[in-house]
Design an enzyme around this catalytic site. Structure first.
Site, PDB file in Angstrom:
ATOM      1  N   ASP A 117       0.623  -1.297   0.006  1.00  0.00           N
ATOM      2  CA  ASP A 117      -0.156   0.541   0.061  1.00  0.00           C
ATOM      3  C   ASP A 117       0.791   0.974   0.185  1.00  0.00           C
ATOM      4  O   ASP A 117       2.195   0.821   0.020  1.00  0.00           O
ATOM      5  CB  ASP A 117      -1.328   0.326   1.267  1.00  0.00           C
ATOM      6  CG  ASP A 117      -0.657   0.327   2.623  1.00  0.00           C
ATOM      7  OD1 ASP A 117       0.845   0.470   2.003  1.00  0.00           O
ATOM      8  OD2 ASP A 117      -0.961  -0.028   3.455  1.00  0.00           O
ATOM      9  N   HIS A 118       0.171   2.433  -0.375  1.00  0.00           N
ATOM     10  CA  HIS A 118       0.743   3.346   0.343  1.00  0.00           C
ATOM     11  C   HIS A 118       2.230   3.658   1.178  1.00  0.00           C
ATOM     12  O   HIS A 118       3.227   4.214   1.363  1.00  0.00           O
ATOM     13  CB  HIS A 118       0.377   4.769   0.381  1.00  0.00           C
ATOM     14  CG  HIS A 118      -0.552   4.829   2.045  1.00  0.00           C
ATOM     15  ND1 HIS A 118      -1.925   3.960   1.688  1.00  0.00           N
ATOM     16  CD2 HIS A 118      -0.802   5.622   2.787  1.00  0.00           C
ATOM     17  CE1 HIS A 118      -2.635   3.737   3.321  1.00  0.00           C
ATOM     18  NE2 HIS A 118      -1.980   5.162   3.945  1.00  0.00           N
ATOM     19  N   GLY A 168       2.225  -0.830   6.275  1.00  0.00           N
ATOM     20  CA  GLY A 168       3.523  -0.087   7.243  1.00  0.00           C
ATOM     21  C   GLY A 168       3.470  -0.926   8.291  1.00  0.00           C
ATOM     22  O   GLY A 168       4.007  -0.937   8.834  1.00  0.00           O
ATOM     23  N   THR A 169       2.306  -1.378   8.379  1.00  0.00           N
ATOM     24  CA  THR A 169       2.885  -2.720  10.323  1.00  0.00           C
ATOM     25  C   THR A 169       2.995  -4.263   9.195  1.00  0.00           C
ATOM     26  O   THR A 169       3.477  -5.004   9.389  1.00  0.00           O
ATOM     27  CB  THR A 169       1.559  -3.360  10.939  1.00  0.00           C
ATOM     28  OG1 THR A 169       0.709  -3.213  10.528  1.00  0.00           O
ATOM     29  CG2 THR A 169       1.546  -1.757  11.776  1.00  0.00           C
ATOM     30  N   GLY A 170       2.715  -4.352   7.947  1.00  0.00           N
ATOM     31  CA  GLY A 170       2.564  -5.983   7.725  1.00  0.00           C
ATOM     32  C   GLY A 170       1.668  -6.286   8.193  1.00  0.00           C
ATOM     33  O   GLY A 170       0.987  -7.695   7.913  1.00  0.00           O
ATOM     34  N   GLY A 187      -2.115  -5.698   8.593  1.00  0.00           N
ATOM     35  CA  GLY A 187      -2.946  -6.152   7.472  1.00  0.00           C
ATOM     36  C   GLY A 187      -2.731  -7.014   6.427  1.00  0.00           C
ATOM     37  O   GLY A 187      -3.559  -8.220   5.782  1.00  0.00           O
ATOM     38  N   ASN A 202       8.305 -23.871   7.574  1.00  0.00           N
ATOM     39  CA  ASN A 202       6.966 -23.133   6.928  1.00  0.00           C
ATOM     40  C   ASN A 202       6.566 -23.124   5.543  1.00  0.00           C
ATOM     41  O   ASN A 202       5.432 -23.480   5.086  1.00  0.00           O
ATOM     42  CB  ASN A 202       5.633 -22.754   7.813  1.00  0.00           C
ATOM     43  CG  ASN A 202       6.648 -21.664   8.918  1.00  0.00           C
ATOM     44  OD1 ASN A 202       7.228 -21.108   9.638  1.00  0.00           O
ATOM     45  ND2 ASN A 202       6.199 -23.497  10.155  1.00  0.00           N
ATOM     46  N   ARG A 225       7.068   0.765   7.715  1.00  0.00           N
ATOM     47  CA  ARG A 225       6.981   1.641   9.092  1.00  0.00           C
ATOM     48  C   ARG A 225       8.145   0.397  10.430  1.00  0.00           C
ATOM     49  O   ARG A 225       8.130   1.654  11.398  1.00  0.00           O
ATOM     50  CB  ARG A 225       5.125   1.672   9.892  1.00  0.00           C
ATOM     51  CG  ARG A 225       5.022   2.563   8.712  1.00  0.00           C
ATOM     52  CD  ARG A 225       4.097   3.181   8.713  1.00  0.00           C
ATOM     53  NE  ARG A 225       3.382   3.888   8.098  1.00  0.00           N
ATOM     54  CZ  ARG A 225       1.439   4.662   7.883  1.00  0.00           C
ATOM     55  NH1 ARG A 225       0.826   4.153   8.309  1.00  0.00           N
ATOM     56  NH2 ARG A 225       1.295   5.229   7.013  1.00  0.00           N
ATOM     57  N   ARG A 284       9.041 -34.234   8.113  1.00  0.00           N
ATOM     58  CA  ARG A 284       7.692 -33.851   9.095  1.00  0.00           C
ATOM     59  C   ARG A 284       6.913 -32.802   8.576  1.00  0.00           C
ATOM     60  O   ARG A 284       5.801 -32.279   8.989  1.00  0.00           O
ATOM     61  CB  ARG A 284       8.505 -33.457  10.531  1.00  0.00           C
ATOM     62  CG  ARG A 284       9.518 -32.746  11.123  1.00  0.00           C
ATOM     63  CD  ARG A 284       9.435 -32.842  12.491  1.00  0.00           C
ATOM     64  NE  ARG A 284      10.608 -32.524  12.838  1.00  0.00           N
ATOM     65  CZ  ARG A 284      11.016 -31.436  12.550  1.00  0.00           C
ATOM     66  NH1 ARG A 284      12.256 -32.524  11.754  1.00  0.00           N
ATOM     67  NH2 ARG A 284      12.104 -30.551  13.747  1.00  0.00           N
ATOM     68  N   HIS A 285       8.270 -31.646   8.201  1.00  0.00           N
ATOM     69  CA  HIS A 285       7.026 -29.987   7.655  1.00  0.00           C
ATOM     70  C   HIS A 285       6.215 -30.220   6.642  1.00  0.00           C
ATOM     71  O   HIS A 285       5.403 -29.368   6.813  1.00  0.00           O
ATOM     72  CB  HIS A 285       8.314 -28.977   7.774  1.00  0.00           C
ATOM     73  CG  HIS A 285       9.385 -29.124   9.124  1.00  0.00           C
ATOM     74  ND1 HIS A 285       8.848 -28.697  10.407  1.00  0.00           N
ATOM     75  CD2 HIS A 285      10.553 -29.111   9.237  1.00  0.00           C
ATOM     76  CE1 HIS A 285       9.761 -28.419  11.327  1.00  0.00           C
ATOM     77  NE2 HIS A 285      10.818 -29.780  10.525  1.00  0.00           N
ATOM     78  N   ARG A 309       2.895 -31.056   7.669  1.00  0.00           N
ATOM     79  CA  ARG A 309       2.522 -30.422   8.703  1.00  0.00           C
ATOM     80  C   ARG A 309       1.270 -29.308   8.222  1.00  0.00           C
ATOM     81  O   ARG A 309       0.634 -28.905   8.339  1.00  0.00           O
ATOM     82  CB  ARG A 309       3.048 -29.609  10.187  1.00  0.00           C
ATOM     83  CG  ARG A 309       3.437 -31.005  10.859  1.00  0.00           C
ATOM     84  CD  ARG A 309       4.067 -30.066  12.037  1.00  0.00           C
ATOM     85  NE  ARG A 309       5.375 -31.218  12.721  1.00  0.00           N
ATOM     86  CZ  ARG A 309       6.025 -31.084  14.156  1.00  0.00           C
ATOM     87  NH1 ARG A 309       6.889 -30.305  13.292  1.00  0.00           N
ATOM     88  NH2 ARG A 309       6.534 -31.962  14.296  1.00  0.00           N
TER      89      ARG A 309
END
Ligand code: RB5
Length: 154
Positions: free
Chosen positions: A20-21, A78-80, A82, A111, A121, A144-145, A148
């Site tokens: 995003d912006h 900004g935070t990751g 969303g 994973n 941010r 095993r991963h 899972r």
């Protein structure tokens, strides 16, 4: 997207990126880094600092990875947070929000994360580049991963 473009996107070094912006500047820098390393980069936007919804761009990237059009994606807001929430609703998407190198590495090893999410941010450019490099270079361990992660999709 035509058939040839879809086929080309299956090559291992192609990646789709979106932000995003709030993380537009970081997206541009990561895109330049990837291009300089020979990656084929699809930029899903945003295309400026104008305020937009992270949801729209998160959906574009997550859908492309979910459908197999791109093996991997990078999402930034900004935070990751969303972007993570949006991306992880898509089948077969395993989006990892990372702000340290160990998590970026383990998101691949254990994973098999196929989308790397970062907060523009939260972390600085140099750390972001290091996370991208680590994440792209690290292989999934399988075994095993694999058992899972195959249970993650409902
Ligand atoms: C935009 O202001 C901000 O809400 C967005 O970038 C992100 O942090 C959402 O999770």
């Amino acid at each position: 997207m035509d058939k040839e473009t879809v086929a080309n996107n299956f090559i291992g070094n192609s990646i789709i990126i979106g932000s995003d912006h709030a993380a537009f500047d970081l997206k541009e820098k990561i895109k330049d880094l990837l291009l300089s390393k020979g990656f084929t980069v699809e930029d899903a936007g945003a295309n400026s600092l104008d305020s937009v919804s992270y949801v729209d761009y998160g959906k574009k990237v997550a859908n492309a990875v979910s459908c197999g059009q791109f093996p991997r994606g990078i999402l930034l807001c900004g935070t990751g947070l969303g972007m993570s929430m949006v991306a992880n609703r898509f089948p077969k998407v395993r989006a990892a929000l990372c702000s340290d190198v160990f998590s970026a590495r383990m998101s691949r090893v254990h994973n098999d994360a196929n989308i790397l999410v970062m907060g523009g941010r939260i972390i600085g450019d140099v750390l972001a580049f290091e996370l991208v490099r680590t994440w792209l270079e690290t292989e999934f361990e399988g075994g095993r991963h694999q058992d899972r992660i195959k249970c993650i999709d409902l």
